[in-house]
Design an enzyme around this catalytic site. Sequence first.
Site, PDB file in Angstrom:
ATOM      1  N   GLY A 190     -28.113  31.299 -35.903  1.00  0.00           N
ATOM      2  CA  GLY A 190     -28.821  30.026 -35.787  1.00  0.00           C
ATOM      3  C   GLY A 190     -28.500  29.414 -34.440  1.00  0.00           C
ATOM      4  N   GLY A 191     -29.400  28.599 -33.906  1.00  0.00           N
ATOM      5  CA  GLY A 191     -29.178  28.011 -32.596  1.00  0.00           C
ATOM      6  C   GLY A 191     -28.961  29.094 -31.559  1.00  0.00           C
ATOM      7  N   ASP A 192     -27.864  28.995 -30.816  1.00  0.00           N
ATOM      8  CA  ASP A 192     -27.571  29.993 -29.779  1.00  0.00           C
ATOM      9  C   ASP A 192     -26.316  30.788 -30.131  1.00  0.00           C
ATOM     10  OD1 ASP A 192     -25.883  27.829 -29.477  1.00  0.00           O
ATOM     11  OD2 ASP A 192     -25.829  27.937 -27.299  1.00  0.00           O
ATOM     12  N   GLU A 193     -26.054  30.968 -31.422  1.00  0.00           N
ATOM     13  CA  GLU A 193     -24.913  31.756 -31.887  1.00  0.00           C
ATOM     14  C   GLU A 193     -25.374  33.117 -32.402  1.00  0.00           C
ATOM     15  OE1 GLU A 193     -21.697  28.382 -33.288  1.00  0.00           O
ATOM     16  OE2 GLU A 193     -22.987  29.322 -34.805  1.00  0.00           O
TER      17      GLU A 193
END
Length: 294
Positions: A190-193
Site C-alpha cells: 500500500g502507498g509506497d511500501e
Amino acid sequence: MVLGRDRRIGYQSPSVERVLGYAPNDLDGVPLAGLVHPDDLGALLELLGPPGGEDSPGSIEARLAHVRGDWCWCEIVASDRGDDPNVRGWVLNVRNVGERLELEEQIRYQAFHDTLTGLFSRSKFMELLEERRAALGRTGGTLAVLFLDLDAFKPVNDTLGHAAGDELLVAVSRRLMASLPEARAIARLGGDEFVIMLDAERGADVMKRFEAAAELVRHVLSQPVEVSGRQVCVGASIGIAVSGHAESADELVRAADLAMYAAKQAGGGCYRVHDAGQGDAVPRLPRGDERAAA
C-alpha cells in the site's frame, strides 16, 4: 442435446446456434468427443457412464468447440435416459458459463494482486510467505523479507499529482521485478511500501546473498525515473529480516519493517538488517559509503 448409446448427437435444439454458433442440423450424427476439449473429455465420459445407469442428473463444466474455432466454457447437466425407449441414451442441457468464469477469475485476480502495479497483494504475499516458511522449516534453508519504503515519493506525489505518483509506483514495480527474478514473491503493501521474499538453501552464505539483493534494489531505485516527462529520483530505505528470528510470517514482516524504519532514521538510501539479539537493527551502508568510512 440428445445422445444415443454410441455417444453421437441424435438431436440438438435450435438454441445451440446461440450457445455454440452451429445450425442444429450441423450436429446430427456428430460424435460428442468431436465437440469436447481433449482435457475435459474424460470428465464428461465419466459423468455419462453407461446408458441405463442411475437416473439422477449430474453436472460438470467443460469446454465445447465453438463454430468460430475457439473453446466455450459450458455447464453440462446430464440425465440418463437409457431405459426410455424414445431416447435410449442421455439428455444434456448445456449453458454458456464463460462470462461468469471470466468474472470469477477477474475477482480472484483482484483479490490476490495490487490493481495498480500487478504485484501480489498483502494478503496473498502473507499466505505465500507462511507457506514457504513452513516448507523451509521441513527441508532446511533460510527465508528473508526485504521491506522497502520509497524515500522521496511524497514530494513527487504532491508536486506532480497523484497520476504521476501512480506512474512512479508502476515504474518502481517493474524495476523490482526485472532486477530480482529470483524473488519468490514481490508485493505492494500500500502507498509506497513494498516487500520482497527471498530464500537460500542450507549451507549458502545467506546473509551475503540477501544483502547483495538489498544493495541491488537500493542501487536500481536510486537511478532517475521519468515521470510525466520529468526525471525524478526517489531512492529507498530497506529493512532485512531472516526467518531464524521469527516464529511466523507476521513476525518476519514486522522485523523487516522495524529494520526499514531504522534505515529511514539513518537518512534513507541504505539498508539495515534486523538483529533479534539486540532488539534493533544494525546499519548497512551503501558500498561506496563503506569504503569511505574505511
